[in-house]
Design a protein around this motif. Structure first.
Motif, mmCIF file in Angstrom:
data_model
loop_
_atom_site.group_PDB
_atom_site.id
_atom_site.type_symbol
_atom_site.label_atom_id
_atom_site.label_comp_id
_atom_site.label_asym_id
_atom_site.label_seq_id
_atom_site.Cartn_x
_atom_site.Cartn_y
_atom_site.Cartn_z
ATOM 1 N N SER A 7 3.522 10.789 3.945
ATOM 2 C CA SER A 7 4.038 10.051 2.798
ATOM 3 C C SER A 7 3.784 10.839 1.522
ATOM 4 O O SER A 7 2.887 11.688 1.436
ATOM 5 C CB SER A 7 3.378 8.675 2.711
ATOM 6 N N ILE A 49 1.345 -1.088 -0.457
ATOM 7 C CA ILE A 49 1.535 -1.730 0.852
ATOM 8 C C ILE A 49 1.712 -3.233 0.681
ATOM 9 O O ILE A 49 2.560 -3.870 1.326
ATOM 10 C CB ILE A 49 0.347 -1.419 1.785
ATOM 11 N N SER A 101 5.179 -3.774 -0.677
ATOM 12 C CA SER A 101 6.166 -3.525 0.387
ATOM 13 C C SER A 101 6.226 -4.698 1.362
ATOM 14 O O SER A 101 7.316 -5.133 1.769
ATOM 15 C CB SER A 101 5.820 -2.243 1.143
ATOM 16 N N ASP A 102 5.028 -5.195 1.730
ATOM 17 C CA ASP A 102 4.984 -6.350 2.632
ATOM 18 C C ASP A 102 5.677 -7.554 2.011
ATOM 19 O O ASP A 102 6.391 -8.316 2.689
ATOM 20 C CB ASP A 102 3.538 -6.698 2.981
ATOM 21 N N ARG A 127 -2.366 2.750 -2.919
ATOM 22 C CA ARG A 127 -1.773 2.544 -1.594
ATOM 23 C C ARG A 127 -1.883 1.081 -1.176
ATOM 24 O O ARG A 127 -0.940 0.511 -0.598
ATOM 25 C CB ARG A 127 -2.469 3.438 -0.575
ATOM 26 N N LYS A 128 -3.027 0.465 -1.494
ATOM 27 C CA LYS A 128 -3.211 -0.940 -1.149
ATOM 28 C C LYS A 128 -2.182 -1.808 -1.892
ATOM 29 O O LYS A 128 -1.574 -2.723 -1.316
ATOM 30 C CB LYS A 128 -4.631 -1.379 -1.497
#
Length: 344
Positions: free
Chosen positions: A6, A62, A65-66, A58-59
């Protein structure tokens, strides 16, 4: 199996690599003094900060994105969520776009569902309307085949069958017109034309029934009055209104037709001295297959006024109704006037 790295991981690796090179260069070229140890500390802190920032970013990414995936999945299932509070962030902006997409999809699905219900209702109405004449034709045909009736009775049965066939023919013809109008298969040629000629044709069609009931038809119209309309289909619309007037007006009474040119529209009044319409049914009478309870003994399928409104509306006009029960009804048809372009 090949795995793609990524972008955030790649950036983090490059940043940490740069810090490691910095530390290595410091260790190789630097002297063992306070400044060198300060550089060591700075490099280590930078590596730790990069790892921390990467982890937090990143957390958050993510999680976002979720959330987006969840919203999209709900959209595909047809579950539409209420929009959340507006915030000036990238996440909230994307969520707002998804909410708008949700509204568009919901509106589209609602329209499709409405059209589906309309088609189902139409099929149900058509089936109901066709059932009675077909059942009568079948029943009287069977009675004719039985051979247990006199010649006079057979003649009456044959007459009933003929009447039901005519009713079926009229119904199918009306349904075809309705279907073609609703699906826009009919192209109305709206152009300037004398409304007197159109009214004359409609009155001529209604004249035979009116004469049978000794109903007087009166018409007051300027022969040179030009109105924007499709002559053929406007004649159909006006005839449907006149036919209803003749049908529900007692014998020996009068039906009058008059025109009046307004600024934007020309008004055509069709007034009868019939049974009248209750005010609460003014809109109902224009619905497809609607028939008021007190007129069920009269012939008809309840589609004439529906077609009339469809035809007039598609020409940029409209229909109004005023009535008093037991005294009569006036249908006012409004059609656009002809406007001449001013010469420079």
């Amino acid at each position: 199996m090949n795995r793609r790295i990524s972008a955030d991981t790649l950036i983090m690796t490059v940043a940490i690599g740069a810090c490691v090179l910095f530390l290595a260069a410091t260790a190789f070229f630097g002297k063992r003094d306070f400044f060198t140890f300060l550089c060591y500390g700075f490099g280590i802190v930078m590596i730790l900060m990069i790892l921390a920032v990467h982890r937090v970013f990143r957390k958050a990414f993510i999680g976002f994105s979720d959330k987006v995936c969840t919203q999209v999945e709900e959209l595909t299932k047809g579950n539409f969520q209420e929009p959340g509070p507006e915030e000036d962030t990238l996440t909230s902006k994307i969520e707002m776009k998804l909410d708008k997409l949700s509204d568009v999809i919901h509106s589209s699905l609602s329209t499709q569902e409405f059209q589906k219900q309309e088609i189902q209702q139409m099929v149900s109405d058509i089936s109901h309307q066709l059932k009675t004449p077909i059942a009568n034709i079948t029943m009287y045909s069977s009675m004719l085949d039985s051979g247990n009736f006199s010649k006079e009775q057979r003649k009456q049965f044959a007459q009933v069958i003929e009447n039901q066939v005519k009713k079926l023919e009229f119904l199918v013809d009306s349904l075809m017109k309705m279907s073609r109008l609703e699906t826009s298969l009919i192209h109305l040629e709206v152009k300037p034309a004398r409304i007197f000629d159109t009214l004359f044709q409609a009155l001529s069609q209604a004249g035979a029934k009116a004469e049978q009931k000794e109903i007087e038809l009166e018409c007051s119209c300027d022969e040179d009055l030009m109105v924007l309309h499709d002559a053929k289909w406007t004649q159909e619309a006006l005839f449907n209104i006149l036919d209803n007037a003749v049908k529900y007006t007692p014998e020996g009474c009068r039906i009058s037709v008059s025109t009046e040119a307004w600024e934007m529209f020309t008004k055509i009044d069709i007034s009868d001295t019939g049974i009248g319409i209750a005010k609460e049914h003014y809109e109902d009478i224009f619905k497809r297959f609607y028939r008021e309870g007190k007129v069920h003994l009269e012939e008809g399928v309840g589609i004439g006024l529906y077609l009339s409104r469809q035809i007039i509306t598609r020409q940029g006009g409209y229909i109004k109704v005023s009535s008093k029960e037991g005294e009569g009804t006036t249908f006012s048809v409004f059609l656009p006037n002809v406007f001449e372009k001013k010469k420079n």
